[in-house]
Design a protein around this motif. Structure first.
Motif, mmCIF file in Angstrom:
data_model
loop_
_atom_site.group_PDB
_atom_site.id
_atom_site.type_symbol
_atom_site.label_atom_id
_atom_site.label_comp_id
_atom_site.label_asym_id
_atom_site.label_seq_id
_atom_site.Cartn_x
_atom_site.Cartn_y
_atom_site.Cartn_z
ATOM 1 N N ASP A 1 0.833 -1.210 0.000
ATOM 2 C CA ASP A 1 0.000 0.000 0.000
ATOM 3 C C ASP A 1 0.866 1.258 0.000
ATOM 4 O OD1 ASP A 1 -2.202 -1.649 0.044
ATOM 5 O OD2 ASP A 1 -2.574 -1.404 2.199
ATOM 6 N N ALA A 2 1.906 1.233 0.837
ATOM 7 C CA ALA A 2 2.788 2.403 0.918
ATOM 8 C C ALA A 2 3.489 2.652 -0.417
ATOM 9 C CB ALA A 2 3.821 2.204 2.028
ATOM 10 N N PHE A 3 3.865 1.583 -1.080
ATOM 11 C CA PHE A 3 4.560 1.741 -2.351
ATOM 12 C C PHE A 3 3.634 2.327 -3.417
ATOM 13 C CE2 PHE A 3 5.835 0.109 -6.528
ATOM 14 C CZ PHE A 3 7.109 0.658 -6.619
ATOM 15 N N TRP A 4 2.447 1.741 -3.581
ATOM 16 C CA TRP A 4 1.553 2.203 -4.644
ATOM 17 C C TRP A 4 1.033 3.624 -4.393
ATOM 18 C CZ3 TRP A 4 2.324 -0.145 -8.805
ATOM 19 C CH2 TRP A 4 2.549 -1.522 -8.864
ATOM 20 N N SER A 5 0.933 3.994 -3.122
ATOM 21 C CA SER A 5 0.416 5.338 -2.826
ATOM 22 C C SER A 5 1.495 6.404 -2.875
ATOM 23 C CB SER A 5 -0.244 5.349 -1.446
ATOM 24 O OG SER A 5 0.729 5.111 -0.432
ATOM 25 N N SER A 6 2.751 6.011 -3.116
ATOM 26 C CA SER A 6 3.855 6.976 -3.048
ATOM 27 C C SER A 6 4.433 7.313 -4.421
ATOM 28 C CB SER A 6 4.974 6.396 -2.166
ATOM 29 O OG SER A 6 5.554 5.263 -2.788
ATOM 30 N N ARG A 7 3.790 6.901 -5.498
ATOM 31 C CA ARG A 7 4.404 7.050 -6.816
ATOM 32 C C ARG A 7 4.621 8.510 -7.219
ATOM 33 N NH1 ARG A 7 0.574 3.394 -10.345
ATOM 34 N NH2 ARG A 7 -0.897 4.186 -8.782
ATOM 35 N N ALA A 8 3.816 9.411 -6.675
ATOM 36 C CA ALA A 8 3.946 10.822 -7.059
ATOM 37 C C ALA A 8 5.056 11.539 -6.294
ATOM 38 C CB ALA A 8 2.619 11.535 -6.820
ATOM 39 N N ASP A 9 5.601 10.906 -5.276
ATOM 40 C CA ASP A 9 6.616 11.529 -4.429
ATOM 41 C C ASP A 9 7.866 10.641 -4.472
ATOM 42 O OD1 ASP A 9 8.272 12.245 -2.255
ATOM 43 O OD2 ASP A 9 6.563 13.081 -1.160
ATOM 44 N N ALA A 10 8.912 11.138 -5.104
ATOM 45 C CA ALA A 10 10.092 10.307 -5.322
ATOM 46 C C ALA A 10 10.721 9.850 -4.008
ATOM 47 C CB ALA A 10 11.119 11.082 -6.151
ATOM 48 N N ALA A 11 10.803 10.779 -3.040
ATOM 49 C CA ALA A 11 11.432 10.408 -1.768
ATOM 50 C C ALA A 11 10.624 9.330 -1.050
ATOM 51 C CB ALA A 11 11.580 11.645 -0.876
#
Length: 568
Positions: free
Chosen positions: A524-534
């Motif tokens: 979940d954390a990975f898929w929700s973080s695609r817009a933020d590189a860090a």
């Protein structure tokens, strides 16, 4: 870079616990607050947040820190009562030597701290250390106190019954760390008088070496009953009349010797119903001869199993003439055999534990014609085994236990079919023991968990079942599960990480929990973080660390259980 990745892998592996806590279903009465991994776990009756308080398993009824630790040093004095259990004394010696004591005196004055094991000297030392009195401690209970007596560092152990002192030494083992004994006072007892496991699965029976290792595991986890009921052993099924081959007899003798040393009562189950004329005195005598032969090998408790018996198909004309047909007839026939065997045990082997019967209707709910007839005919000395409502029930409640007891009108042996996996041989069940009311432990004459075909892997859920049986009201499944993994890892940090991944990925079962639940937050954390590189990089590192632990698990799992876990 490797160090950073390693730390992150450890953190991710520990996150398995979070996944389990979010998905494990626990019976309300047995629910406890999730334990802080950084805080020691103690008994429910006395809790302390002191960092000096060690974790002890099974969880004691009462454990509290009462002073500083006692340094053992290079010499100590072990004073054992003349009638002290020799196996407890021998294990105490080994513990002290393993803690760095090079010179071990065994009479006063000796030198160094005094370790009193049983007898009036231990009782006086406990009194001087202001330990709670024995009072109403049941058999198997024990007391420990650590501190100063007359200016000398003292560790005092006192136990009740045949097992109490041995249990005290198992706790002492966990109180010793870095050459010191924690400054605690313990008052503890078993919440279930008879607790342990059954080797009752269908499949390849365990080897002699695997059983011996399992008995040692049982001793240190304070379990006291091992029931041999291998589902594919012909010498307890169709060929029950025949003696075991010489090699197997030798295996039983060795197992009985180890069980005696570990304070475990060795049991044997026979299932003669498919090859017996139950109205025949000759067949009954053949059965008692087999029982006598097993007694000579060291077996001290027996179970008759009738789970697969037909209500309408007999194996001799005499049975049909004597009993008739139908559920009531089957119950009368089984009661006859059980009664004859119970009388034989009382006359020939008065020290035997009570006989139990696994009836044909071992998992149904309420009273039936069969159960009512069996209850009326069954000898009062005989206990009745059941598995709860269902062959592998998700929950077993106190109400269900009371209902079964009312139907059978005899003491109940709860034979819990968890974590057994013979019905799902492509699975292993490594989640904690859950869904059982504390009343199931306290209200059963015995509580036995049926193990998997994989004995070493079974130790994770069996450890938690033993913890529940010892202290059902203080049971915390998540904390117990962590401790079970630590126990199997044997202090190897790499093995512990691999076991956390293995058990986390094998947590689901009929009892509940979701398979590999600890991975979902990482996805979940990975898929929700695609817009933020860090954020994406951090989430990717988390996933990478989790899968790195899994990738390295096969190599790391070669260490636990003397390497047997890898083969399993």
């Amino acid at each position: 870079m490797r160090i950073g990745r390693r730390r992150q892998a450890t953190a991710v592996a520990v996150a398995v616990i979070g996944g389990l806590l979010g998905s494990v279903s626990v019976a309300p009465a047995a629910t406890a607050a999730p334990a802080d991994p950084g805080r020691p776990a103690v008994g429910s009756a006395d809790r302390t947040d002191s960092p000096r308080t060690p974790s002890v398993w099974p969880r004691p009824q009462s454990l509290r820190t009462t002073g500083p630790a006692v340094e053992l040093g290079s010499q100590a004095t072990l004073v054992a009562a003349p009638d002290a259990d020799p196996y407890a004394v021998e294990q105490a010696r080994a513990l002290l030597r393993g803690a760095g004591v090079r010179t071990l005196h065994e009479s006063l004055p000796g030198g160094g701290p005094v370790v009193r094991v049983g007898g009036s000297g231990a009782v006086e030392a406990l009194r001087a250390l202001r330990a709670p009195d024995r009072a109403d401690l049941p058999s198997g209970g024990y007391r420990i106190a650590v501190g100063q007596v007359s200016g000398r560092a003292t560790v005092a152990l006192d136990g009740l019954g045949a097992d109490g002192l041995f249990h005290a030494v198992q706790t002492l083992r966990q109180l010793i760390a870095d050459g010191s004994v924690a400054g605690v006072t313990v008052r503890d007892w078993p919440g279930t008088a008879v607790r342990g496991m059954a080797e009752g699965f269908y499949g390849e029976p365990w080897t002699s070496e695997e059983r011996l290792a399992q008995i040692s595991f049982m001793g240190r986890t304070k379990q006291n009953r091992y029931l041999y009921a291998a589902g594919d052993d012909p010498y307890r099924l169709a060929r029950w009349r025949e003696p075991y081959p010489a090699e197997k007899r030798a295996d039983f003798r060795a197992l009985a010797e180890r069980a005696h040393a570990e304070h475990v009562t060795l049991g044997w189950a026979v299932s003669p119903g498919q090859a017996m004329c139950m109205a025949s005195d000759q067949d009954v005598r053949a059965l008692t001869r087999k029982i006598d032969a097993m007694w000579a090998l060291g077996i001290r408790v027996f179970q008759l199993q009738f789970q697969d018996v037909s209500y309408s198909e007999w194996h001799c004309d005499l049975d049909a003439e004597t009993f008739g047909s139908g559920p009531k007839a089957a119950a009368r026939a089984q009661a006859r055999v059980a009664g004859a065997l119970a009388r034989h045990l009382e006359e020939r082997h008065p020290d035997a534990a009570p006989l139990s019967v696994l009836p044909t209707e071992f998992y149904q709910d309420g009273a039936t014609d069969y159960r009512t007839a069996l209850a009326a005919e069954l000898d009062d000395r005989v206990q009745v085994a059941w598995t709860g409502v269902g062959v592998v029930p998700k929950k077993i409640t106190g109400g269900e236990l009371a209902g079964a007891r009312a139907a059978f009108r005899h003491p109940l042996v709860t034979m819990d079919n968890y974590p057994v996996n013979d019905y799902a041989q492509d699975r292993i069940f490594l989640g904690p023991y859950t869904g059982r009311d504390p009343a199931v432990a306290s209200g059963s004459a015995a509580l036995l968990a049926n193990a998997m075909e994989q004995p070493s892997a079974s130790r994770i859920p069996l450890f938690t079942a033993a913890d529940f049986a010892w202290n059902p009201k203080g049971y915390d499944p998540a904390a117990s599960w962590r401790a079970a993994i630590d126990d199997l890892a044997g202090g190897d940090a790499d093995a512990r990480e691999a076991l956390l991944a293995l058990a986390g990925n094998s947590a689901g079962s009929v009892l509940g929990a979701e398979e590999s639940a600890y991975l979902q937050p990482l996805f979940d954390a990975f898929w929700s973080s695609r817009a933020d590189a860090a954020r994406r990089d951090r989430a990717a590192d988390g996933l990478r660390a989790a899968f790195s632990v899994m990738r390295g698990a096969p190599e790391r799992l070669k260490t636990p259980a003397d390497g047997r876990l890898t083969e399993e």
